[in-house]
Design a protein around this motif. Structure first.
Motif, PDB file in Angstrom:
ATOM      1  N   GLU A 126      48.204  33.267  44.300  1.00 57.71           N
ATOM      2  CA  GLU A 126      47.509  34.453  44.808  1.00 57.71           C
ATOM      3  C   GLU A 126      48.480  35.372  45.554  1.00 57.71           C
ATOM      4  N   THR A 174      45.246  33.967  36.262  1.00 59.38           N
ATOM      5  CA  THR A 174      46.102  34.459  37.341  1.00 59.38           C
ATOM      6  C   THR A 174      47.472  34.863  36.810  1.00 59.38           C
ATOM      7  N   SER A 357      40.341  35.871  46.256  1.00 62.02           N
ATOM      8  CA  SER A 357      40.555  37.122  45.543  1.00 62.02           C
ATOM      9  C   SER A 357      40.217  38.327  46.422  1.00 62.02           C
TER      10      SER A 357
END
Length: 380
Positions: A126, A174, A357
């Motif tokens: 992330e 991702t 997210s």
């Protein structure tokens, strides 16, 4: 007289003491308002998609609160800080991705998390959604643009290395988002159409090799299901079939809030996460989806304006890439829910349930606000 002229110029450019509270807070009120409207609307849809689970909505409000704090913190930092720390953050991200493959925590057949003592479990991938475009912008903005062939290749290496590590976890969704974020930087730097055509040809040629040697069985099954969902209507094709049924049954104006049958009768899977737009389409119809897309469109337009008005190459490249990454989130999620793209587990931005997210996206918006509100005074 010269001093008065300087003060006047500063005020004209919003840099004096009377520049306003929004400039002082380093926040863009237009973008902030649009994000708030999107989040509030998302909470109403989530309440229905979660089958009236108020606790889940409260948890999402807390996540949004954390995401807003992160956005505000990032907005206070001068873009020069992001530029200075880009190589170090990129190196730390690569170390984190390698650590995931070695000592990462697994769940649902994937190894994507790190659990460090004293810290909550987190996904290094992330972080790379922000760091990869930041690093690519840092590298390319150091030289004259458009970049030479060798520098384009170096920029692609910067992008492809973390992509490869993320695919190994495995996390195709991702990896695509990270890759697109970095590739947009390279594209905005001004590469020739010949290079774009060569890259497209390379991807086309390598596709069969990826099918046989890179893609896993469940990833191949997703592609086959996209091509023919009816081949396994009670198994792999179930999600797409029920999602398309929900979207189609909404008609023009929908069945009404909380009146959707596909989600409330548990036909629609993951109705509060990846497939939440199907809930919106069933309950608010074409009109509701059109309003959502219009809101997304206004956010993207505002972010593109910030990118165009950025005062240096680093800011323009980074802002443009982050904006287009937000667009890719929307495009991929709605595409997969509509049966136009394979299911890759990409949430609908600031609508789907989830905290990671949301925090990543709001951090990106904080960077955009930083680029917009830290502009230097331009004297005549």
């Amino acid at each position: 007289m010269a001093l008065n002229s300087m003060v006047g110029n500063a005020r004209d450019h919003g840099l004096g003491r009377n520049r306003g509270i929004w400039a002082t807070l380093h926040l863009d009120p237009t973008l902030l308002l649009l994000l708030l409207v999107l989040m509030v609307g998302g909470l109403f849809v989530l309440y229905s998609g979660a089958d009236r689970n108020l606790e889940m909505v409260k948890a999402q409000v807390i996540r949004f609160g954390v995401a807003f704090v992160v956005m505000i913190v990032f907005a206070q930092l001068d873009p020069a800080v992001f530029r200075r720390w880009s190589p170090w953050l990129y190196a730390a991200g690569l170390v984190g991705l390698v650590a995931v493959l070695v000592v990462g925590v697994g769940a649902k057949g994937a190894q994507r998390w790190l659990a460090l003592p004293g810290l909550p479990r987190f996904q290094p991938s992330e972080l790379m959604k922000l760091v990869v475009p930041m690093m690519a912008a840092w590298y390319l903005s150091r030289y004259y643009l458009p970049p030479t062939f060798s520098r384009v290749m170096a920029g692609l290496v910067i992008v492809l290395l973390p992509m490869f590590l993320i695919v190994r976890q495995p996390d195709l969704g991702t990896s695509l988002l990270v890759g697109m974020a970095g590739i947009f930087v390279v594209f905005f730097a001004g590469i020739s159409w010949k290079l774009i055509a060569a890259f497209a040809a390379m991807v086309s040629v390598s596709a069969p090799l990826m099918w046989f040697f890179v893609m896993r069985e469940y990833q191949k099954q997703r592609v086959l299901t996209l091509l023919d969902p009816q081949s396994d209507p009670l198994g792999a094709g179930w999600n797409i079939i029920q999602s398309k049924t929900a979207i189609g049954s909404g008609g023009i104006d929908g069945k009404g809030w909380l009146q959707g049958t596909q989600s409330h009768l548990e036909f629609l899977p993951e109705s509060h996460t990846d497939f939440i737009v199907a809930v919106l389409a069933e309950e608010f119809g074409f009109i509701g989806v059109a309003l959502l897309l219009a809101l997304y469109f206004m956010i993207i337009l505002r972010c593109l304006y910030i990118a165009v008005t950025a005062q240096d190459s680093f800011g323009r490249l980074l802002a443009g890439a982050l904006t287009m990454t937000f667009f890719i989130y929307i495009f991929v999620n709605i595409g997969m829910v509509s049966g136009l793209l394979p299911v890759v587990g990409v949430p609908l931005p600031l609508i789907s349930y989830g905290g990671t997210s949301s925090v990543t996206l709001m951090a990106a918006f904080g960077v955009l606000m930083s680029i917009h509100t830290h502009r230097r005074m331009i004297t005549a």
